[in-house]
Write an enzyme that holds these catalytic residues in place. Structure first.
Site, PDB file in Angstrom:
ATOM      1  N   ASN A   6     -33.423 -57.411  24.846  1.00  0.00           N
ATOM      2  CA  ASN A   6     -32.128 -56.962  25.366  1.00  0.00           C
ATOM      3  C   ASN A   6     -31.038 -57.810  24.718  1.00  0.00           C
ATOM      4  OD1 ASN A   6     -29.930 -56.158  26.848  1.00  0.00           O
ATOM      5  ND2 ASN A   6     -30.546 -57.173  28.743  1.00  0.00           N
ATOM      6  N   LYS A   8     -27.890 -57.459  25.046  1.00  0.00           N
ATOM      7  CA  LYS A   8     -26.675 -57.537  25.882  1.00  0.00           C
ATOM      8  C   LYS A   8     -25.447 -57.302  24.987  1.00  0.00           C
ATOM      9  CE  LYS A   8     -29.161 -60.739  28.779  1.00  0.00           C
ATOM     10  NZ  LYS A   8     -29.083 -61.718  29.840  1.00  0.00           N
ATOM     11  N   HIS A  88     -30.007 -53.325  35.417  1.00  0.00           N
ATOM     12  CA  HIS A  88     -30.012 -54.758  35.049  1.00  0.00           C
ATOM     13  C   HIS A  88     -29.084 -55.528  35.995  1.00  0.00           C
ATOM     14  CE1 HIS A  88     -29.475 -58.469  32.817  1.00  0.00           C
ATOM     15  NE2 HIS A  88     -30.573 -58.155  32.163  1.00  0.00           N
ATOM     16  N   GLU A  90     -27.038 -57.823  35.566  1.00  0.00           N
ATOM     17  CA  GLU A  90     -25.666 -58.036  35.100  1.00  0.00           C
ATOM     18  C   GLU A  90     -24.802 -56.804  35.394  1.00  0.00           C
ATOM     19  OE1 GLU A  90     -26.620 -59.325  31.126  1.00  0.00           O
ATOM     20  OE2 GLU A  90     -27.339 -61.218  31.947  1.00  0.00           O
ATOM     21  N   GLU A 157     -36.884 -59.300  37.184  1.00  0.00           N
ATOM     22  CA  GLU A 157     -36.093 -60.372  36.590  1.00  0.00           C
ATOM     23  C   GLU A 157     -35.341 -61.127  37.679  1.00  0.00           C
ATOM     24  OE1 GLU A 157     -34.966 -59.464  32.271  1.00  0.00           O
ATOM     25  OE2 GLU A 157     -33.592 -58.322  33.492  1.00  0.00           O
ATOM     26  N   GLY A 163     -31.003 -66.265  31.652  1.00  0.00           N
ATOM     27  CA  GLY A 163     -30.036 -67.007  30.837  1.00  0.00           C
ATOM     28  C   GLY A 163     -29.818 -68.439  31.282  1.00  0.00           C
ATOM     29  N   SER A 193     -35.501 -66.094  31.036  1.00  0.00           N
ATOM     30  CA  SER A 193     -35.764 -67.289  30.229  1.00  0.00           C
ATOM     31  C   SER A 193     -37.151 -67.318  29.603  1.00  0.00           C
ATOM     32  CB  SER A 193     -35.495 -68.549  31.059  1.00  0.00           C
ATOM     33  OG  SER A 193     -34.138 -68.614  31.439  1.00  0.00           O
TER      34      SER A 193
END
Ligand code: PEP
Length: 232
Positions: A6, A8, A88, A90, A157, A163, A193
């Site tokens: 991904n 991003k 996701h 985010e 996740e 991250g 991670s």
């Protein structure tokens, strides 16, 4: 194993093309049964050639129309893209996508026959409340989602591991994947991670069918280190 990258909001159209060219040349190094997926930013979507699947990080639930700034089925199909990341953290946390919006997107793209990588994950304050709270939180993220959909992959996740450099422990991944596997029958990825230093222990966990990788996927070398180090 599935190895999903991904990007991003990283990489440009040029650097993505360069990445895909390099990646295509390295695909003979992966194990026979393994699968590689790449989710570039929307501006870098294209019909890349190689033994990998290209997917979109996000899309709007419509074929085309008056949805300023969005990407629909028409724009994805121009490049033969039929794979989509949905939910996701985010997008849920930063863009404020509700479970209802995520489910609407899911249902629409199922009806369009898309393969879907559906992301779920709990924030740190929920993890700190213990296993029961984590289970309740994660299962609520399946509201409105047909988990029997044939072209579904789920990615677990934990938000606190994305991250941050701090992956979930092998025990946490193992327990959570076991719980999730009792609810969904599809492939289950871990994300948060994942890097060359921890891929082997994560890939060895029962119930981990692959990984979704952000930071460590941005360079071909580092992504290939994951692909070649995971379980066979
Ligand atoms: C992600 O955002 O999907 C992700 C797993 O990121 P990272 O690998 O950088 O933690």
């Amino acid at each position: 194993m599935i190895y999903a990258a991904n990007f991003k909001m990283n990489h440009t159209r040029n650097s993505t093309a360069d990445y895909m060219e390099k990646l295509a040349k390295r695909m003979s190094e992966k194990s026979g049964g393994d699968r590689v997926m790449v989710f570039p930013p929307a501006t870098a979507l294209d019909s890349y050639t190689g033994d990998f699947t290209i997917g979109a990080q996000n899309a709007y639930p419509a074929v085309s129309g008056a949805y300023t700034g969005e990407t629909g089925v028409l724009q994805l199909e121009e490049f033969g893209i039929k794979t989509l990341l949905i939910g996701h953290s985010e997008r849920r946390e930063i863009m404020g996508e509700s479970q209802e919006a995520v489910a609407e997107k899911f249902q629409f793209f199922c009806s369009e026959g898309f393969e879907i990588v559906y992301c779920i994950g709990e924030p740190l304050e929920v993890r700190e409340q213990g296993e029961e709270a984590v289970t309740a939180y994660l299962l609520a993220q399946f509201e409105g989602i047909d988990t029997r959909y044939k072209k579904l992959t789920v990615a677990y996740e934990p938000i606190w591991a994305i991250g941050t450099g701090r992956s979930a422990t092998v025990e946490e991944i193992s327990r959570t994947h076991k719980m999730l596997k009792s609810h969904v029958k599809c492939a289950l990825l871990y994300g948060g991670s994942v890097k060359p230093e921890n891929i082997q222990e994560i890939a060895a966990v029962d119930g981990v069918d692959g990984v979704l990788v952000g930071g460590a996927s941005l360079e071909v070398e580092s992504f290939m280190a994951l692909v070649t180090a995971g379980k066979v």
